[in-house]
Design an enzyme around this catalytic site. Structure first.
Site, PDB file in Angstrom:
ATOM      1  N   SER A  85      -2.887  -9.338  -0.801  1.00  0.00           N
ATOM      2  CA  SER A  85      -3.310  -8.073  -0.196  1.00  0.00           C
ATOM      3  C   SER A  85      -4.004  -8.331   1.140  1.00  0.00           C
ATOM      4  CB  SER A  85      -4.193  -7.305  -1.178  1.00  0.00           C
ATOM      5  OG  SER A  85      -4.314  -5.951  -0.835  1.00  0.00           O
ATOM      6  N   HIS A 234      -0.133  -3.978  -8.302  1.00  0.00           N
ATOM      7  CA  HIS A 234      -0.680  -4.622  -7.109  1.00  0.00           C
ATOM      8  C   HIS A 234      -1.513  -5.851  -7.455  1.00  0.00           C
ATOM      9  CE1 HIS A 234      -1.978  -5.060  -3.021  1.00  0.00           C
ATOM     10  NE2 HIS A 234      -3.242  -4.825  -3.318  1.00  0.00           N
TER      11      HIS A 234
END
Length: 261
Positions: A85, A234
């Site tokens: 990320s 995620h």
């Protein structure tokens, strides 16, 4: 200098630097880092304004890449780098500006694009949490549940709550992360390309690496490969840790064999 958690000893392979995402820390990656350190040194970091690393008013990707550059210099000048990320964007920025310092690059569930979402609501929830009298993480979790319904997200954020401090405090520079949120979710459109081996790993349940982003990725990372981890969103390393670890092992092996496609 960034705070680090170092696992293993130097070996024949270059060290692996693990770069966490927003609100993450080296501690979050402890189990995976240890399991990857059987044949190399693995260095998990706290990024600036996170964990036990220094706080600073600037939190752009040029700043984060600069921190990583200095870290790699401390560990021999070249490394494999895996970023998740925000950490993936920092690693990509480093590859585009100092590609000679990277051997292989793994980018976990992020692309070199600007996103239109914001994590400011999580900053609001953490800053608004009444920590008066809190001595147990379970009590902090109960109080935080009024603002954040997802159990996994609360558990992740609460790893950065220091209950040993008097009074308890967040080990996150929340004021700066709020002020710099547009830069964190954005992308500086850094020119250039990195021609070394790159693996983009996405969670099958996540939409952070969309098919329409592949052209932008290939333009700057022409050797990029792509793979997905089923059953993961995620936070793929927390949701499917063994599968994620297997992907990393395959790509980082001396032969570079991976399950990427």
């Amino acid at each position: 200098m960034l705070n680090t958690m170092v696992h293993g000893v130097p070996g024949t392979q270059p060290p692996l630097v693990i770069v966490p995402g927003l609100f993450g820390s080296a501690r979050n990656w402890g189990i995976i880092a240890r399991r990857l350190s059987d044949d190399r040194q693995v260095i998990a970091v706290d990024m600036r304004n996170h964990g036990d690393s220094p706080w600073d008013d600037a939190h752009g990707y040029d700043d984060l890449a600069h921190d990583l550059l200095h870290l790699i210099d401390e560990y021999g000048g070249k490394a494999d780098v895996m970023g998740h990320s925000m950490g993936g964007k920092a690693a990509m920025q480093l590859a585009l500006t100092h590609g000679d310092r990277l051997n292989r690059l793994i980018v976990a569930d992020i692309a070199p694009v600007a996103y239109d979402h914001s994590m400011t609501h999580l900053v609001d929830a953490m800053q608004g949490l009444d920590l008066t009298g809190v001595t147990l993480r379970s009590e902090a979790d109960r109080r935080l549940a009024g603002e954040i319904a997802d159990d996994g997200v609360r558990a992740f954020l609460l790893q950065s709550l220091d209950l040993k401090s008097t009074p308890p405090r967040w080990k996150l520079n929340l004021d700066v992360l709020r002020a710099e949120m547009d830069r964190i979710t954005g992308w500086p459109d850094t020119p250039g390309h990195f021609d070394g081996p790159v693996l983009f790993v996405s969670g099958a349940l996540s939409d952070y690496i969309r098919p329409e982003y592949h052209a932008a990725i290939k333009a700057q990372f022409p050797a990029a490969e792509f793979t997905r981890i089923e059953g993961a969103g995620h936070w793929l390393h927390a949701e499917q840790p063994r599968e994620f670890e297997a992907v990393l092992h395959g790509f980082l092996s001396p032969t570079g064999v991976s399950s990427a496609s």
